[in-house]
Write a protein that holds these residues in place. Structure first.
Motif, PDB file in Angstrom:
ATOM      1  N   PHE A  94      44.063  55.020  39.540  1.00  0.00           N
ATOM      2  CA  PHE A  94      45.313  55.655  39.119  1.00  0.00           C
ATOM      3  C   PHE A  94      46.385  54.665  38.669  1.00  0.00           C
ATOM      4  CE2 PHE A  94      45.122  60.277  40.754  1.00  0.00           C
ATOM      5  CZ  PHE A  94      43.764  60.327  40.532  1.00  0.00           C
ATOM      6  N   TYR A 124      43.548  46.696  36.156  1.00  0.00           N
ATOM      7  CA  TYR A 124      43.289  46.488  37.581  1.00  0.00           C
ATOM      8  C   TYR A 124      41.840  46.063  37.819  1.00  0.00           C
ATOM      9  CZ  TYR A 124      44.376  47.315  42.591  1.00  0.00           C
ATOM     10  OH  TYR A 124      44.612  47.186  43.944  1.00  0.00           O
ATOM     11  N   PRO A 146      53.413  44.319  40.912  1.00  0.00           N
ATOM     12  CA  PRO A 146      53.678  45.301  39.839  1.00  0.00           C
ATOM     13  C   PRO A 146      52.565  46.337  39.699  1.00  0.00           C
ATOM     14  CG  PRO A 146      54.062  43.058  39.064  1.00  0.00           C
ATOM     15  CD  PRO A 146      53.421  42.938  40.412  1.00  0.00           C
ATOM     16  N   ILE A 147      51.322  45.910  39.874  1.00  0.00           N
ATOM     17  CA  ILE A 147      50.199  46.857  39.790  1.00  0.00           C
ATOM     18  C   ILE A 147      50.291  47.870  40.928  1.00  0.00           C
ATOM     19  CG2 ILE A 147      47.704  47.049  40.229  1.00  0.00           C
ATOM     20  CD1 ILE A 147      47.814  46.081  37.544  1.00  0.00           C
ATOM     21  N   LEU A 148      50.530  47.386  42.126  1.00  0.00           N
ATOM     22  CA  LEU A 148      50.562  48.273  43.293  1.00  0.00           C
ATOM     23  C   LEU A 148      51.710  49.272  43.197  1.00  0.00           C
ATOM     24  CD1 LEU A 148      49.832  45.522  45.970  1.00  0.00           C
ATOM     25  CD2 LEU A 148      48.345  47.488  45.472  1.00  0.00           C
ATOM     26  N   ASN A 182      43.306  47.215  47.807  1.00  0.00           N
ATOM     27  CA  ASN A 182      43.376  46.068  46.898  1.00  0.00           C
ATOM     28  C   ASN A 182      42.599  44.885  47.456  1.00  0.00           C
ATOM     29  OD1 ASN A 182      44.959  43.333  46.527  1.00  0.00           O
ATOM     30  ND2 ASN A 182      45.459  44.487  44.683  1.00  0.00           N
ATOM     31  N   LEU A 220      47.114  51.449  49.807  1.00  0.00           N
ATOM     32  CA  LEU A 220      46.792  50.931  48.476  1.00  0.00           C
ATOM     33  C   LEU A 220      46.694  49.405  48.511  1.00  0.00           C
ATOM     34  CD1 LEU A 220      49.028  53.251  46.228  1.00  0.00           C
ATOM     35  CD2 LEU A 220      46.604  53.508  46.799  1.00  0.00           C
ATOM     36  N   ALA A 267      53.145  50.297  40.320  1.00  0.00           N
ATOM     37  CA  ALA A 267      52.847  51.231  39.225  1.00  0.00           C
ATOM     38  C   ALA A 267      51.834  52.272  39.699  1.00  0.00           C
ATOM     39  CB  ALA A 267      52.313  50.467  38.015  1.00  0.00           C
ATOM     40  N   GLN A 268      50.867  51.821  40.480  1.00  0.00           N
ATOM     41  CA  GLN A 268      49.874  52.735  41.047  1.00  0.00           C
ATOM     42  C   GLN A 268      50.563  53.777  41.935  1.00  0.00           C
ATOM     43  OE1 GLN A 268      47.227  50.690  43.718  1.00  0.00           O
ATOM     44  NE2 GLN A 268      45.598  52.210  43.535  1.00  0.00           N
ATOM     45  N   ARG A 273      52.045  56.654  40.111  1.00  0.00           N
ATOM     46  CA  ARG A 273      51.098  57.667  39.650  1.00  0.00           C
ATOM     47  C   ARG A 273      50.543  58.490  40.811  1.00  0.00           C
ATOM     48  NH1 ARG A 273      53.249  56.844  35.466  1.00  0.00           N
ATOM     49  NH2 ARG A 273      52.294  56.007  33.572  1.00  0.00           N
ATOM     50  N   LEU A 326      45.735  59.036  47.805  1.00  0.00           N
ATOM     51  CA  LEU A 326      44.924  58.806  46.602  1.00  0.00           C
ATOM     52  C   LEU A 326      43.583  59.529  46.694  1.00  0.00           C
ATOM     53  CD1 LEU A 326      44.215  57.360  43.926  1.00  0.00           C
ATOM     54  CD2 LEU A 326      43.488  55.403  45.266  1.00  0.00           C
TER      55      LEU A 326
END
Lengths: 335, 335, 335
Positions: B55, B72, C291-293, C155, C151, C295-296, C299, C305
């Motif tokens: 996601f 990712y 930033p990825i975490l 990762n 999350l 942005a995830q 969503r 999730l």
């Protein structure tokens, strides 16, 4: 869950001098957007700040000293909320805005949020002791506080907090004798600290190095609090000579309008002393009470503090009785 | 309560020139994050901007002009949303992303949010009258407005607001004759103001000091509005010579994408005049409409304005019919 | 819907050096405001940061190295949360604050959020391999990440993300052999990439231009992850020589405390190398993972999730097993 407000009551909506002649002001009160205006005849009016047509705030339009014109499609309303001009067709029954009974008294604008037919100006909190005081002996200010209004009422009905929050004012309240007296209009919490070293800020007006210090929080429903203080030669009868005045009006469940003022009945012409008093008081409220009240709100959240089962102390007696009275008044409101 | 969007419709998602060759753009449309890309072949694609694996927004990854690689874990998708490379195992049935039918037409990117099998490009609002106009006679812009999209549609279907919100454009609309005509594609609200002093901004192209002024808002479902205006010698037939073009696409219930443009069919080569027109129009929309629309949203909140029992005026007829039509279309959608 | 936390577990609440002698720190952990203090005897205590009387944060009061005094009305509490002084009346049964079992170990402060009678320090994640390492070979840092704590666990249990998110570290993980081993304390995901060109950052300590690279994420319930890496001459047995250490503690459902550290067991005295390692790692976590975490999280929103039916890949095996284990532990908690 949102708790109902006490609507059947008078609240301070503004200081009189916030509304200049032909001026207007928008403010959210009890969750409701309100447009306050002062007409060219000096009179105050209060309307829901929302055109009934497209719900645009009337405060985005124009007030000419008598009529409010909506800035979106030009509907015109008088100070009672009646549409008096509709450029787009006939004025129908529903072309009107809710207005609130408004009274200006003691330099304050008071609004009634309940049934207009029940708006009795005799129920406005009695601050007539202020009337004889000259302008040089009074002062006032305002702050918006991100806290539930009842937490401010609690604060003012337990002045022992002063010993910890306002140490510059001395630390005599906790050990003073406390009395609580209920009355028709609210209740009064008194403290008498006997034979104290006279605190510095009281010296100007005190007979001696030691004195009895008197404090009293007089709560007038729903949310006016008159804090009186005085100092007398030990063993004398109380004398009230210095007041702070507090009007708290909910903006929402978690934000409050806090109108505060200062007055005294000695040294009446000394405007410099008034300024000093105002500055010291304002600093205490803004720098010391406000952060505590807002931190408290963060912990209490949307709940009612008393639903969270707090530890109740003897010093809470005034606040507990006041909240109990308010709950009763709210329950008794017409639905 | 959140109301369902009308999904079975074409909405403007972007201006064509927002997507350069091999460029991409992420934008939330109808509550859905969408990644728009323009391939090296020039074609537009639109995918849900969310990798089906973890996601993460695909817009945080890389688009090479043909394929999108998630930033990712490196899954690769084609412009139809099909996974074409999975570095971590087989490509299973579910390794795909929802894509939206996309058509580029009239310098706009249109997306269909309903059942892809029903995406008929013949249903794209017909703006073909723009096709013959040279670039020097058209202009466009964009703003994000913190308001429900229907409040913008309402705004444009009742142009009497111009008399109050945009006084520099004159004040002839309220007193003009209004007509409303429903059609298969939407509806049209027209105003004719006869024998007016020609407003300043129309002088450049007008025969005389007095004229009939024509205005028309042509609404094409769900949310394209072509506002045409013209002025003629008093008593003549209407002529449309100047347009503002409005595409409104909901971002959420309380925020909208507002694509607006300008066009005319006289003085076609005069790019300076176009710039003047664009600047005046943009100033009006940004400085005058936007604050009203956002203030209105604050008062309406999450509710549907028409559930709040607003006062309805004769001038609301177009807006009322348009909302009624939209409600029907929404009810008729497959669940 | 808010999901219950796993309370019956030890979480890192702080780095030891965040609490100087007689120092204090307030931090929200598992949705609960916690006041951490280090007494003048060096001991750590943890109390709910909320006076039981009026719910003001105790962190707004004063800690003298032994006792905490509330800043509102002066109640005094010891490090076990027992009220030891009430200036306003007797100390009743309810005049106490919840405290959390606290243990300082491995340079970390650990708190237990479940039933205090079940707080067994033997359940603290075993990081004893760090004990022999000198200060010059370890480093640590902290960041607050606006993402759900799981999350971050995901990762770290799928290090193939490194190939895409941290390309400077090489791209050998995706094609490495992965093994997953469950244990009593959690689980371990291992990767072995054989006969690789030795990546630049490993050169300092490697025998040759080609090597086998070993990676292992060792997850210790609920949220400590030890990532070990090593490189050996091709065909050798694994050697672990470099670690990153990860402690993730939920602040709320959508924000996490991320404590991360670095350690190695070669070149032990070289503090400059440690700094280099810390800077490179911190840059990767802060500039690339965060930033990825976040942005995830945007969503995923408030959902879990795994309730959103994500595509599951073979590389997710460790994360899937860890989440399954956590769900079981949460279900098994006393209500």
């Amino acid at each position: 869950m949102a708790k109902p407000y006490l609507h059947e009551a008078w609240y301070q909506a503004a200081w009189s001098d916030e509304l200049s002649e032909m001026g207007s002001l928008t403010r959210t009160l009890l969750g409701m957007p309100v447009l306050l205006t002062r007409g060219s005849n000096g009179g105050i009016a209060a309307l829901v700040d929302r055109c009934p047509h497209r719900f645009v705030p009337l405060s985005r339009g124009r007030f000419d000293g008598e009529l409010v014109t909506c800035g979106y499609h030009g509907l015109v309303f008088d100070s009672a909320g009646q549409c008096v001009r509709n450029p787009h067709g006939p004025i129908t029954e529903r072309a009107r805005i809710r207005s609130f009974p408004a009274v200006e008294r003691y330099g304050r604008v008071w609004l009634w949020f309940g049934d207009p037919d029940c708006a009795d100006s005799a129920m406005i909190p009695d601050l007539s002791f202020l009337d004889p005081l000259p302008a040089s002996a009074v002062a006032h200010s305002y702050m918006s506080v991100e806290t539930n209004w009842l937490l401010i009422v609690d604060n003012l009905l337990d002045l022992t907090h002063s010993d910890y929050v306002h140490p510059a004012f001395g630390d005599f309240v906790t050990d003073a004798e406390m009395t609580v007296d209920e009355s028709k209009d609210g209740l009064s919490v008194g403290w008498i600290a006997r034979d104290q070293e006279t605190p510095h800020i009281y010296r100007a007006n005190l007979p001696s190095d030691r004195s009895d210090i008197w404090l009293r929080s007089n709560w007038l429903t729903p949310s006016t609090i008159v804090v009186g203080t005085g100092a007398t030669a030990p063993g004398s009868e109380p004398e009230w000579s210095l007041w702070s005045l507090h009007g708290i009006t909910p903006e929402s469940e978690t934000r409050s309008h806090y109108f505060f003022g200062f007055a005294r009945d000695f040294n009446l012409a000394d405007a410099d002393f008034t300024l000093l008093m105002q500055n010291a008081g304002t600093a205490a409220f803004v720098n010391e009470d406000k952060p505590i009240l807002e931190a408290q709100q963060m912990r209490v959240g949307e709940a009612d503090l008393f639903d969270l089962d707090p530890l109740v102390l003897p010093s809470d007696r005034g606040a507990v009785l006041a909240r109990r009275r308010l709950r009763k008044l709210i329950s008794a409101q017409p639905v």
